[in-house]
Write a protein that holds these residues in place. Sequence first.
Motif, PDB file in Angstrom:
ATOM      1  N   LEU A   1       0.876  -1.173   0.000  1.00 33.13           N
ATOM      2  CA  LEU A   1       0.000   0.000   0.000  1.00 33.13           C
ATOM      3  C   LEU A   1       0.911   1.220   0.000  1.00 33.13           C
ATOM      4  CD1 LEU A   1      -2.621  -1.042   2.746  1.00 33.13           C
ATOM      5  CD2 LEU A   1      -2.795  -1.326   0.263  1.00 33.13           C
ATOM      6  N   GLY A   2       0.850   1.982  -1.064  1.00 33.45           N
ATOM      7  CA  GLY A   2       1.744   3.137  -1.199  1.00 33.45           C
ATOM      8  C   GLY A   2       1.419   4.234  -0.187  1.00 33.45           C
ATOM      9  N   GLY A   3       2.462   4.947   0.223  1.00 36.02           N
ATOM     10  CA  GLY A   3       2.288   6.048   1.179  1.00 36.02           C
ATOM     11  C   GLY A   3       1.388   7.148   0.640  1.00 36.02           C
ATOM     12  N   SER A   4       1.395   7.326  -0.706  1.00 41.28           N
ATOM     13  CA  SER A   4       0.557   8.395  -1.261  1.00 41.28           C
ATOM     14  C   SER A   4      -0.905   7.968  -1.342  1.00 41.28           C
ATOM     15  CB  SER A   4       1.068   8.820  -2.635  1.00 41.28           C
ATOM     16  OG  SER A   4       1.157   7.693  -3.452  1.00 41.28           O
ATOM     17  N   PHE A   5      -1.144   6.682  -1.198  1.00 39.30           N
ATOM     18  CA  PHE A   5      -2.526   6.198  -1.159  1.00 39.30           C
ATOM     19  C   PHE A   5      -3.080   6.197   0.277  1.00 39.30           C
ATOM     20  CE2 PHE A   5      -5.109   2.239  -0.576  1.00 39.30           C
ATOM     21  CZ  PHE A   5      -6.309   2.819  -0.960  1.00 39.30           C
TER      22      PHE A   5
ATOM     23  N   GLY B   1      -1.527   2.078  -5.466  1.00 43.84           N
ATOM     24  CA  GLY B   1      -1.216   3.494  -5.304  1.00 43.84           C
ATOM     25  C   GLY B   1      -2.461   4.344  -5.392  1.00 43.84           C
ATOM     26  N   ASP B   2      -2.261   5.643  -5.615  1.00 44.37           N
ATOM     27  CA  ASP B   2      -3.400   6.553  -5.719  1.00 44.37           C
ATOM     28  C   ASP B   2      -3.723   6.886  -7.171  1.00 44.37           C
ATOM     29  OD1 ASP B   2      -1.128   8.068  -6.126  1.00 44.37           O
ATOM     30  OD2 ASP B   2      -1.859   9.806  -5.012  1.00 44.37           O
ATOM     31  N   VAL B   3      -3.091   6.150  -8.095  1.00 40.73           N
ATOM     32  CA  VAL B   3      -3.414   6.282  -9.531  1.00 40.73           C
ATOM     33  C   VAL B   3      -3.633   4.878 -10.093  1.00 40.73           C
ATOM     34  CG1 VAL B   3      -2.229   8.484  -9.963  1.00 40.73           C
ATOM     35  CG2 VAL B   3      -0.949   6.348 -10.115  1.00 40.73           C
ATOM     36  N   ASP B   4      -4.180   4.814 -11.329  1.00 40.94           N
ATOM     37  CA  ASP B   4      -4.592   3.521 -11.879  1.00 40.94           C
ATOM     38  C   ASP B   4      -3.437   2.591 -12.257  1.00 40.94           C
ATOM     39  OD1 ASP B   4      -7.283   4.062 -11.582  1.00 40.94           O
ATOM     40  OD2 ASP B   4      -7.452   5.025 -13.552  1.00 40.94           O
TER      41      ASP B   4
END
Length: 242
Positions: A6-10, A161-164
């Motif tokens: 799970l990415g930090g930006s997510f 992440g927070d992108v696709d």
Amino acid sequence: MIAIKLGGSFITDKSKYRTFRKYETERALKGIIKFGEPFVLVHGAGSFGHILCKQSGFPGTYKGKESQLSRVKYDTCSLNSMITEILLDLGMAPMSFSPFHLRRKDTFDYSSVLRSVEGGFLPVMYGDIYIDGNDVKIYSGDSIMFDICNLLNPTDAIFMGDVDGIFDRDPKIYPESKLLKTVKKQQDFNTILNDVTGGMGGKYIAMKKIASLGIRTSMMNGLYPERLSDLHNDNFYGSVIE
Ligand code: IP8
């Protein structure tokens, strides 16, 4: 078994100190559990790590800045506690590991992580600081993903992440950017990186290294965990490194 980061930006708002995206994280974790594959989890630090590290001049010497360093350690640990609490509430048996504690002379010793897998626990590892002499260094969740994939040989490594996925240009800046559904690992990522940077360079390098181990490596949007159900078919909405 699959390995998921799970990415930090997510999981956090990277621009605001200590802002946890609890609802989104919980939704993603529920989706991962529902997917039904046994998994190991890694997460980034986001605004619980990067902001204070930058302000304090870390990585670098921590001498004279011990309390700032303690604060970073406390913050990364609190983010991890919030994530493990969600997992506990979802009926899982998480066990947390930080590179800070896994550090040995010149390496990281994952034997306790492996024991936790054998014992039926869900290891939850996270990007964190570690001490090396008078210096503090950062070990990212992406590097942990590579190490753990190397040791456990999961079928899939998934970066949420927070992108696709991976785009030909930064999708947050260029609305006309295109999602690359497959990316050849031989691809020189620099040609993509020039436009997609924003701290993502290390991620692509780690993903490429993991793909080179023969592990199916993909990147997807954590906001849509239901996309996991298409992970192994052509409808998968995300990027796969081949
Ligand atoms: O968010 C960085 O981990 P990442 C850890 O996975 C710190 O890059 C302390 C900044």
